[in-house]
Design a protein around this motif. Sequence first.
Motif, short mmCIF file in Angstrom:
data_model
loop_
_atom_site.label_atom_id
_atom_site.label_comp_id
_atom_site.label_asym_id
_atom_site.label_seq_id
_atom_site.Cartn_x
_atom_site.Cartn_y
_atom_site.Cartn_z
N LYS A 1 0.85 -1.19 0.00
CA LYS A 1 0.00 0.00 0.00
C LYS A 1 0.88 1.24 0.00
O LYS A 1 1.68 1.45 0.91
N PHE A 2 0.72 2.08 -1.03
CA PHE A 2 1.57 3.26 -1.20
C PHE A 2 1.51 4.19 0.01
O PHE A 2 2.54 4.67 0.48
N SER A 3 0.33 4.46 0.54
CA SER A 3 0.23 5.39 1.67
C SER A 3 1.01 4.89 2.88
O SER A 3 1.63 5.69 3.59
N ASP A 4 1.02 3.58 3.12
CA ASP A 4 1.83 3.02 4.22
C ASP A 4 3.31 3.22 3.94
O ASP A 4 4.08 3.60 4.83
N ASN A 5 3.72 2.96 2.70
CA ASN A 5 5.13 3.10 2.34
C ASN A 5 5.59 4.55 2.44
O ASN A 5 6.68 4.83 2.94
N LEU A 6 4.74 5.46 2.00
CA LEU A 6 5.08 6.88 2.05
C LEU A 6 5.29 7.33 3.50
O LEU A 6 6.19 8.12 3.79
N SER A 7 4.49 6.80 4.40
CA SER A 7 4.60 7.18 5.81
C SER A 7 5.92 6.71 6.42
O SER A 7 6.34 7.22 7.47
N ARG A 8 6.60 5.77 5.79
CA ARG A 8 7.88 5.26 6.28
C ARG A 8 9.06 6.11 5.80
O ARG A 8 10.19 5.89 6.23
N LEU A 9 8.80 7.04 4.89
CA LEU A 9 9.87 7.88 4.35
C LEU A 9 9.90 9.22 5.07
O LEU A 9 8.86 9.72 5.50
N PRO A 10 11.08 9.83 5.19
CA PRO A 10 11.16 11.13 5.88
C PRO A 10 10.41 12.22 5.13
O PRO A 10 10.31 12.19 3.89
N ALA A 11 9.92 13.18 5.88
CA ALA A 11 9.23 14.33 5.29
C ALA A 11 10.23 15.16 4.49
O ALA A 11 11.43 15.13 4.75
N VAL A 12 9.71 15.88 3.49
CA VAL A 12 10.56 16.73 2.64
C VAL A 12 9.97 18.13 2.57
O VAL A 12 9.94 18.75 1.52
N ASP A 13 9.57 18.65 3.72
CA ASP A 13 8.92 19.95 3.78
C ASP A 13 9.79 21.09 3.24
O ASP A 13 9.27 22.08 2.75
N THR A 14 11.10 20.97 3.35
CA THR A 14 11.99 22.04 2.90
C THR A 14 12.38 21.92 1.42
O THR A 14 13.07 22.78 0.90
N VAL A 15 11.92 20.85 0.76
CA VAL A 15 12.24 20.65 -0.65
C VAL A 15 11.15 21.29 -1.51
O VAL A 15 9.98 20.96 -1.37
N ALA A 16 11.53 22.22 -2.37
CA ALA A 16 10.57 22.86 -3.28
C ALA A 16 10.40 22.05 -4.56
O ALA A 16 9.31 21.93 -5.09
N ALA A 17 11.51 21.48 -5.04
CA ALA A 17 11.47 20.71 -6.28
C ALA A 17 12.69 19.81 -6.38
O ALA A 17 13.71 20.03 -5.71
N ILE A 18 12.58 18.82 -7.23
CA ILE A 18 13.68 17.92 -7.55
C ILE A 18 13.85 17.97 -9.06
O ILE A 18 12.88 17.78 -9.81
N GLU A 19 15.07 18.23 -9.49
CA GLU A 19 15.39 18.22 -10.92
C GLU A 19 16.22 16.98 -11.20
O GLU A 19 17.16 16.66 -10.47
N LEU A 20 15.86 16.28 -12.27
CA LEU A 20 16.57 15.07 -12.67
C LEU A 20 17.41 15.39 -13.89
O LEU A 20 16.93 16.02 -14.84
N LYS A 21 18.66 14.95 -13.87
CA LYS A 21 19.60 15.21 -14.97
C LYS A 21 20.14 13.89 -15.51
O LYS A 21 20.47 12.99 -14.72
N ASP A 22 20.25 13.79 -16.84
CA ASP A 22 20.83 12.59 -17.42
C ASP A 22 22.35 12.68 -17.38
O ASP A 22 22.91 13.66 -16.88
N LYS A 23 23.05 11.68 -17.95
CA LYS A 23 24.52 11.65 -17.84
C LYS A 23 25.20 12.82 -18.54
O LYS A 23 26.31 13.20 -18.20
N SER A 24 24.52 13.44 -19.51
CA SER A 24 25.11 14.59 -20.20
C SER A 24 24.80 15.90 -19.47
O SER A 24 25.28 16.96 -19.86
N GLY A 25 23.99 15.83 -18.40
CA GLY A 25 23.62 17.02 -17.65
C GLY A 25 22.34 17.67 -18.12
O GLY A 25 21.90 18.68 -17.57
N ALA A 26 21.71 17.10 -19.14
CA ALA A 26 20.44 17.63 -19.65
C ALA A 26 19.31 17.29 -18.68
O ALA A 26 19.30 16.21 -18.07
N GLN A 27 18.37 18.21 -18.55
CA GLN A 27 17.23 17.96 -17.67
C GLN A 27 16.39 16.81 -18.21
O GLN A 27 16.00 16.80 -19.36
N ALA A 28 16.12 15.84 -17.33
CA ALA A 28 15.34 14.66 -17.71
C ALA A 28 14.00 14.63 -16.98
O ALA A 28 13.23 13.68 -17.14
#
Length: 110
Positions: free
Chosen positions: A9-36
């Motif tokens: 159950k996703f909601s149970d799993n999510l509750s096991r992860l730390p909160a990310v209240d201070t995170v506004a966004a996550i950017e993903l970059k590929d090996k060349s540095g391009a935004q993915a």
Amino acid sequence: MQMPNFTEKFSDNLSRLPAVDTVAAIELKDKSGAQAGKLENKPGQAGSVRVYHWLAQTFGAITPEAAQLGLEIYAEHTQDAIANPGKHPNIDRLFAIKTAEQTLQVNVRS
């Protein structure tokens, strides 16, 4: 590395992860540095920000191994993503990372 005991159950799993209240966004970059991809900490994406943030903290990046664990964390939503391609783009991305055996770097924005 001590892993939480994830369930089907996703909601149970999510509750096991730390909160990310201070995170506004996550950017993903590929090996060349391009935004993915970009995940913003807002309704509809906040759970994914939490999952991706924890995976990046645990594995150092979104690796194929991290993607596999992420698919387990998403639980029932992973099955829905299989049945409905495109409905869950953040889960689809994990399938693509795992299949292509690629790694995405994570930049956290506060």
